[in-house]
Write a protein that holds these residues in place. Structure first.
Motif, PDB file in Angstrom:
ATOM      1  N   MET A   1       0.826  -1.205   0.000  1.00 37.98           N
ATOM      2  CA  MET A   1       0.000   0.000   0.000  1.00 37.98           C
ATOM      3  C   MET A   1       0.860   1.255   0.000  1.00 37.98           C
ATOM      4  O   MET A   1       0.482   2.243  -0.606  1.00 37.98           O
ATOM      5  CB  MET A   1      -0.945  -0.035   1.211  1.00 37.98           C
ATOM      6  CG  MET A   1      -1.836   1.159   1.321  1.00 37.98           C
ATOM      7  SD  MET A   1      -2.977   1.265  -0.079  1.00 37.98           S
ATOM      8  CE  MET A   1      -3.890   2.684   0.354  1.00 37.98           C
ATOM      9  N   THR A   2       2.018   1.214   0.648  1.00 34.62           N
ATOM     10  CA  THR A   2       2.896   2.379   0.687  1.00 34.62           C
ATOM     11  C   THR A   2       3.283   2.803  -0.720  1.00 34.62           C
ATOM     12  O   THR A   2       3.290   3.984  -1.043  1.00 34.62           O
ATOM     13  CB  THR A   2       4.153   2.092   1.532  1.00 34.62           C
ATOM     14  OG1 THR A   2       3.729   1.682   2.814  1.00 34.62           O
ATOM     15  CG2 THR A   2       5.012   3.327   1.640  1.00 34.62           C
ATOM     16  N   HIS A   3       3.599   1.819  -1.573  1.00 25.94           N
ATOM     17  CA  HIS A   3       3.955   2.133  -2.947  1.00 25.94           C
ATOM     18  C   HIS A   3       2.779   2.795  -3.675  1.00 25.94           C
ATOM     19  O   HIS A   3       2.960   3.771  -4.396  1.00 25.94           O
ATOM     20  CB  HIS A   3       4.403   0.860  -3.673  1.00 25.94           C
ATOM     21  CG  HIS A   3       4.730   1.079  -5.113  1.00 25.94           C
ATOM     22  ND1 HIS A   3       5.787   1.844  -5.528  1.00 25.94           N
ATOM     23  CD2 HIS A   3       4.105   0.670  -6.240  1.00 25.94           C
ATOM     24  CE1 HIS A   3       5.816   1.890  -6.847  1.00 25.94           C
ATOM     25  NE2 HIS A   3       4.802   1.178  -7.303  1.00 25.94           N
TER      26      HIS A   3
ATOM     27  N   ALA B   1       0.273   4.473  -2.342  1.00 27.54           N
ATOM     28  CA  ALA B   1      -0.014   5.785  -1.761  1.00 27.54           C
ATOM     29  C   ALA B   1       0.930   6.858  -2.275  1.00 27.54           C
ATOM     30  O   ALA B   1       0.616   8.044  -2.219  1.00 27.54           O
ATOM     31  CB  ALA B   1       0.046   5.715  -0.242  1.00 27.54           C
ATOM     32  N   ALA B   2       2.081   6.474  -2.804  1.00 24.17           N
ATOM     33  CA  ALA B   2       3.038   7.436  -3.348  1.00 24.17           C
ATOM     34  C   ALA B   2       2.912   7.552  -4.862  1.00 24.17           C
ATOM     35  O   ALA B   2       3.736   8.187  -5.502  1.00 24.17           O
ATOM     36  CB  ALA B   2       4.456   7.014  -2.970  1.00 24.17           C
TER      37      ALA B   2
ATOM     38  N   THR C   1      -2.940  15.743  10.667  1.00 17.43           N
ATOM     39  CA  THR C   1      -1.674  15.319  10.061  1.00 17.43           C
ATOM     40  C   THR C   1      -0.515  16.267  10.352  1.00 17.43           C
ATOM     41  O   THR C   1       0.608  16.034   9.906  1.00 17.43           O
ATOM     42  CB  THR C   1      -1.821  15.178   8.529  1.00 17.43           C
ATOM     43  OG1 THR C   1      -2.195  16.450   7.972  1.00 17.43           O
ATOM     44  CG2 THR C   1      -2.839  14.106   8.176  1.00 17.43           C
TER      45      THR C   1
END
Length: 145
Positions: free
Chosen positions: A1-3, A5-6, A57
């Protein structure tokens, strides 16, 4: 998911999905109230949601660092957004969502032209062909029926 999200395509697809939901939900809502009131309600809710997001955030601390140039262009963008929303809700009030939305998405064509003219972006012949198809497709959906 990190990939994901970027990844700009990930967020662009989500934007399209939410824009589709916006058209349907707005059409249902605007049928019950005046178009400008609907826009006001939508804007107020969006303002609340984004304010909470910025606060949670920790992004609020960057607000004092915003340059006058950025404020100027963001302000103009806000005026354009407001005008777009007012026109969109008025169009939804008066016409079918399945025809209003494609015309609204002609913004893709306008963005391409303006990005080339003012931002110095370059599009290939294939990309211009795609922009042409978007314009043609929007016209077919909006006016062929």
């Amino acid at each position: 998911m990190t990939h994901l999200a970027a990844s700009w395509p990930f967020w662009a697809v989500l934007s399209a999905v939410f824009a589709a939901a916006t058209a349907i939900l707005a059409k249902l809502g605007v049928s019950l109230v005046p178009a400008d009131v609907a826009t006001l309600i939508r804007t107020a809710i969006i303002t609340l949601i984004v304010a909470v997001l910025v606060a949670v955030t920790g992004q609020a601390k960057s607000i004092p660092e915003i340059t006058p140039r950025a404020w100027f262009f963001l302000g103009l963008s806000a005026v354009a957004t407001g005008a777009s929303w007012l026109c969109y809700f008025r169009a939804l009030k008066l016409g079918p969502a399945a025809q209003v939305a494609p015309i609204d998405k002609l913004s893709v064509v306008f963005v391409a032209v303006l990005a080339v003219a003012f931002l110095g972006e370059r599009l290939s012949a294939m990309e211009w062909t795609g922009i042409g198809f978007i314009a043609f497709g929007a016209a077919l959906v909006a006016f062929a029926g």
